[in-house]
Scaffold this motif. Structure first.
Motif, PDB file in Angstrom:
ATOM      1  N   ILE A  95       0.821  -1.210   0.000  1.00 53.77           N
ATOM      2  CA  ILE A  95       0.000   0.000   0.000  1.00 53.77           C
ATOM      3  C   ILE A  95       0.856   1.261   0.000  1.00 53.77           C
ATOM      4  N   ALA A  96       2.158   1.117   0.297  1.00 57.34           N
ATOM      5  CA  ALA A  96       3.077   2.251   0.251  1.00 57.34           C
ATOM      6  C   ALA A  96       3.894   2.295  -1.030  1.00 57.34           C
ATOM      7  N   GLN A  97       3.930   1.197  -1.754  1.00 52.34           N
ATOM      8  CA  GLN A  97       4.773   1.110  -2.949  1.00 52.34           C
ATOM      9  C   GLN A  97       3.985   1.177  -4.257  1.00 52.34           C
ATOM     10  N   GLU A  98       2.753   0.700  -4.256  1.00 50.58           N
ATOM     11  CA  GLU A  98       1.992   0.552  -5.492  1.00 50.58           C
ATOM     12  C   GLU A  98       0.954   1.659  -5.631  1.00 50.58           C
ATOM     13  N   GLU A  99       0.763   2.093  -6.869  1.00 54.32           N
ATOM     14  CA  GLU A  99      -0.210   3.161  -7.128  1.00 54.32           C
ATOM     15  C   GLU A  99      -1.620   2.573  -7.090  1.00 54.32           C
ATOM     16  N   ILE A 100      -2.384   2.958  -6.078  1.00 60.33           N
ATOM     17  CA  ILE A 100      -3.750   2.455  -5.908  1.00 60.33           C
ATOM     18  C   ILE A 100      -4.718   3.248  -6.770  1.00 60.33           C
ATOM     19  N   PHE A 101      -4.502   4.548  -6.902  1.00 60.38           N
ATOM     20  CA  PHE A 101      -5.279   5.449  -7.744  1.00 60.38           C
ATOM     21  C   PHE A 101      -6.728   5.533  -7.283  1.00 60.38           C
ATOM     22  N   GLY A 102      -6.880   5.718  -5.996  1.00 54.77           N
ATOM     23  CA  GLY A 102      -8.198   5.889  -5.405  1.00 54.77           C
ATOM     24  C   GLY A 102      -8.067   6.704  -4.135  1.00 54.77           C
ATOM     25  N   PRO A 103      -9.169   6.905  -3.396  1.00 56.22           N
ATOM     26  CA  PRO A 103      -9.143   7.734  -2.186  1.00 56.22           C
ATOM     27  C   PRO A 103      -8.562   6.980  -0.995  1.00 56.22           C
ATOM     28  N   VAL A 104      -7.292   6.609  -1.120  1.00 58.68           N
ATOM     29  CA  VAL A 104      -6.637   5.755  -0.124  1.00 58.68           C
ATOM     30  C   VAL A 104      -5.287   6.370   0.247  1.00 58.68           C
ATOM     31  N   LEU A 105      -5.101   6.679   1.520  1.00 62.15           N
ATOM     32  CA  LEU A 105      -3.895   7.326   2.020  1.00 62.15           C
ATOM     33  C   LEU A 105      -3.174   6.394   2.984  1.00 62.15           C
ATOM     34  N   THR A 106      -1.867   6.280   2.843  1.00 65.49           N
ATOM     35  CA  THR A 106      -1.038   5.442   3.700  1.00 65.49           C
ATOM     36  C   THR A 106      -0.114   6.331   4.529  1.00 65.49           C
ATOM     37  N   ALA A 107      -0.256   6.296   5.848  1.00 60.28           N
ATOM     38  CA  ALA A 107       0.497   7.181   6.748  1.00 60.28           C
ATOM     39  C   ALA A 107       1.666   6.430   7.385  1.00 60.28           C
ATOM     40  N   ILE A 108       2.868   7.011   7.271  1.00 63.43           N
ATOM     41  CA  ILE A 108       4.112   6.392   7.718  1.00 63.43           C
ATOM     42  C   ILE A 108       4.858   7.366   8.626  1.00 63.43           C
ATOM     43  N   PRO A 109       5.270   6.950   9.808  1.00 60.86           N
ATOM     44  CA  PRO A 109       6.036   7.857  10.679  1.00 60.86           C
ATOM     45  C   PRO A 109       7.519   7.879  10.290  1.00 60.86           C
ATOM     46  N   PHE A 110       8.199   8.997  10.604  1.00 57.72           N
ATOM     47  CA  PHE A 110       9.656   9.077  10.433  1.00 57.72           C
ATOM     48  C   PHE A 110      10.265   9.819  11.613  1.00 57.72           C
ATOM     49  N   LYS A 111      11.561   9.524  11.859  1.00 61.38           N
ATOM     50  CA  LYS A 111      12.259  10.131  12.990  1.00 61.38           C
ATOM     51  C   LYS A 111      12.808  11.502  12.678  1.00 61.38           C
ATOM     52  N   ASP A 112      13.553  11.602  11.584  1.00 64.05           N
ATOM     53  CA  ASP A 112      14.285  12.833  11.301  1.00 64.05           C
ATOM     54  C   ASP A 112      14.340  13.063   9.792  1.00 64.05           C
ATOM     55  N   GLU A 113      15.024  14.125   9.416  1.00 62.08           N
ATOM     56  CA  GLU A 113      15.078  14.517   8.009  1.00 62.08           C
ATOM     57  C   GLU A 113      15.690  13.428   7.133  1.00 62.08           C
ATOM     58  N   ALA A 114      16.739  12.806   7.627  1.00 64.73           N
ATOM     59  CA  ALA A 114      17.413  11.775   6.832  1.00 64.73           C
ATOM     60  C   ALA A 114      16.471  10.606   6.550  1.00 64.73           C
ATOM     61  N   GLU A 115      15.739  10.167   7.567  1.00 63.53           N
ATOM     62  CA  GLU A 115      14.816   9.050   7.358  1.00 63.53           C
ATOM     63  C   GLU A 115      13.667   9.470   6.447  1.00 63.53           C
ATOM     64  N   ALA A 116      13.163  10.684   6.614  1.00 60.36           N
ATOM     65  CA  ALA A 116      12.070  11.159   5.762  1.00 60.36           C
ATOM     66  C   ALA A 116      12.483  11.151   4.298  1.00 60.36           C
ATOM     67  N   LEU A 117      13.711  11.598   4.026  1.00 64.77           N
ATOM     68  CA  LEU A 117      14.194  11.631   2.646  1.00 64.77           C
ATOM     69  C   LEU A 117      14.357  10.220   2.089  1.00 64.77           C
ATOM     70  N   ALA A 118      14.897   9.336   2.893  1.00 65.12           N
ATOM     71  CA  ALA A 118      15.091   7.958   2.439  1.00 65.12           C
ATOM     72  C   ALA A 118      13.760   7.300   2.110  1.00 65.12           C
ATOM     73  N   VAL A 119      12.758   7.495   2.953  1.00 63.97           N
ATOM     74  CA  VAL A 119      11.446   6.905   2.712  1.00 63.97           C
ATOM     75  C   VAL A 119      10.785   7.543   1.499  1.00 63.97           C
ATOM     76  N   ALA A 120      10.882   8.862   1.395  1.00 64.65           N
ATOM     77  CA  ALA A 120      10.261   9.566   0.268  1.00 64.65           C
ATOM     78  C   ALA A 120      10.794   9.047  -1.068  1.00 64.65           C
ATOM     79  N   ASN A 121      12.089   8.768  -1.111  1.00 65.21           N
ATOM     80  CA  ASN A 121      12.714   8.358  -2.375  1.00 65.21           C
ATOM     81  C   ASN A 121      12.623   6.857  -2.645  1.00 65.21           C
ATOM     82  N   ASP A 122      12.184   6.088  -1.666  1.00 66.76           N
ATOM     83  CA  ASP A 122      12.217   4.630  -1.780  1.00 66.76           C
ATOM     84  C   ASP A 122      10.949   4.090  -2.438  1.00 66.76           C
TER      85      ASP A 122
END
Length: 505
Positions: A395-422
């Motif tokens: 649900i975080a990797q595949e394009e669902i293309f509907g009204p579906v939101l996946t919420a993921i926590p992050f610790k700091d800027e480095a982790e946020a960037l890594a997750v955003a780009n992954d």
């Protein structure tokens, strides 16, 4: 009579012509059935009832349309930019005059809510006006000087081009692709999505009523594996502009390779909205909710991954969940509706399947997660929020293309960037922070063709639109559109009698 009842009555009147006469192709200035006589049926996602029979074009129809576009190209390309500008402005006038018809037809064809589709025609007219004004300068280049020479560049229209548009907001996206092609001096063969072809028929009619010469704009309906494939392979078509799924873009690239077609792809996305703990929380909530649940979540730029810093994750996602549960799901012609039915039962089934996929992977459904009950019994789905997710989940990797939101926590800027780009995609990203230096650092490093800082998708037409990685190739908007639809030529003038090397002496 309620406003909804009135809107339904008006929409029924607009749709009656399609129910009676079907949806024809438009080739060389003439409305024609498919050469084979075949048709296919389209249904409304509101009640799953038939809307119309549509011409099922194939390679024969594409060949006729490509030849018509080829025959019309020389005269259209030679027309001065100022004359093309007048015609494109008249097309915009025609769109505005029929804005209500376009909006209501689009609502019933796609399931999109009227509150958004009422603006689709006006956005389409704006696209035509913007590129109409650029038609005058489309061929302009630059002078580049060097010692003993002056170089002059100019641009010329590429030739007949194929435009393949998607089923989500089809009217606006058709104008977004076709207006710059016409402004550049190209002729067009348009293949709209088979799920939602009605507004494309309205658009080509408006264009010719505005004085667009016959053959400049041709329309062929049909299935992707028939009409679409024939268009991408046709030798007279110099380029293909496509908006749709990444997998389909890959197929189009392979199909066009034999004829060395230029391609422009606006493809899928799994776009992150990244919220740091110093953000303006209320505005970030508004933007996150709008960018995933508006347009039924069926938009390439939707912010379908919500990355929130750990300290505010629980409170922020609680706000999102409350808002998601409060969203009005209903008939697309109801002025109060915020989310209408999804485009088609096939797509609805795909979206619903992710609710079980997310649960099986260990995510929590904080809102929605099931089919909704709506008037007509169509493809209604509740706005959904998954919490407790991580970025390796489907649900975080595949394009669902509907009204579906996946919420993921992050610790700091480095982790946020890594997750955003992954993820395989790189279309858009949305960043919420009050730290200016962080905003610069993050936007430079995030892998996306477009980044909005402290904003939802707030478009400005002169800016480039497009993505990286599996989200596309090329850019639309402003002068970037002409990079695709035109060839650049350089002419070098010698200004001194420079020494020329001598051979054979």
């Amino acid at each position: 009579m309620t406003q909804l009842d009135d809107n339904i009555a008006r929409a029924t009147g607009f749709l009656a012509r399609f129910a009676k006469d079907g949806v024809l192709n438009h080739i060389g200035g003439h409305a024609v059935p498919a050469a084979s006589g075949k048709t296919f049926e389209i249904i409304s996602p509101v009640d799953l009832k038939p809307l119309a029979e549509v011409a099922r074009g194939d390679a024969v129809d594409i060949d006729a349309a490509a030849k018509a576009a080829h025959a019309a190209f020389a005269a259209w390309a030679a027309l001065p930019g100022a004359e093309r500008r007048k015609i494109l402005h008249r097309i915009a006038d025609g769109i505005e005059a029929r804005a209500d018809e376009i909006a209501m037809v689009e609502c019933m064809d796609t399931g999109q809510a009227l509150r958004f589709m009422s603006k689709a025609a006006l956005r389409g007219a704006e696209n035509f006006r913007f590129f109409a004004d650029k038609a005058v300068e489309a061929r302009d280049g630059k002078t580049i000087q060097a010692l003993g020479q002056v170089n002059m560049t100019s641009r010329a229209p590429l030739g007949p081009v194929g435009i393949i548009t998607p089923w989500n907001t089809p009217f606006m996206l058709s104008t977004w692709k076709i207006a710059p092609a016409l402004a550049a001096g190209c002729t067009v063969v348009h293949k709209p999505a088979e799920f939602s072809p009605l507004s494309a028929r309205l658009l080509v009619e408006i264009a010719e009523e505005a004085g667009l010469p016959k053959g400049v704009w041709n329309l062929v309906n049909g299935l992707g594996e028939e009409a679409g494939k024939a268009l991408t392979e046709h030798p007279l078509i110099r380029a293909v502009g496509f908006v749709g799924e990444s997998r389909t873009g890959s197929m189009i690239m392979a199909q066009g390779a034999k004829t060395l077609k230029r391609v422009h792809f606006e493809l899928g996305g799994k776009n992150p909205v990244i919220v740091f703990d110093d953000a303006d929380i209320d505005r970030a909530v508004d933007a996150a909710v709008f960018m995933i649940y508006s347009l039924n979540g069926e938009r390439c730029t939707s912010s379908s991954r919500l990355l929130v810093q750990e300290g505010i994750y629980d409170s922020f996602t609680a706000k999102i969940a409350a808002r998601a549960r409060a969203i009005k799901v209903g008939h697309p012609l109801d002025p109060e509706t915020e989310v209408g039915p999804l485009i088609h039962p096939v797509h609805e089934k795909k979206v619903l399947s992710y609710f079980e996929i997310g649960r099986a992977d260990g995510a929590t459904v904080a809102a929605g997660g099931e089919k909704a009950t709506g008037p007509g019994g169509g493809c209604y789905v509740k706005p959904t929020l998954f919490t407790g997710a991580h970025n390796k989940m489907r649900i975080a990797q595949e394009e669902i293309f509907g009204p579906v939101l996946t919420a993921i926590p992050f610790k700091d800027e480095a982790e946020a960037l890594a997750v955003a780009n992954d993820v395989p995609y790189g279309l858009a990203a949305y960043l919420w922070t009050q730290d200016v230096t962080r905003a610069f650092r993050f936007s430079e490093s995030v892998q996306a063709g477009m980044v909005w800082v402290n904003s939802e998708n707030n478009r400005h037409l002169p800016t480039p639109f497009g993505g990286s990685k599996e989200s596309g190739i090329g850019r639309d908007g402003g002068d970037w559109s002409f990079d695709f639809y035109m060839e650049t030529k350089n002419v070098c003038f010698a200004t001194t009698a420079h020494s020329i090397p001598k051979l054979g002496k």
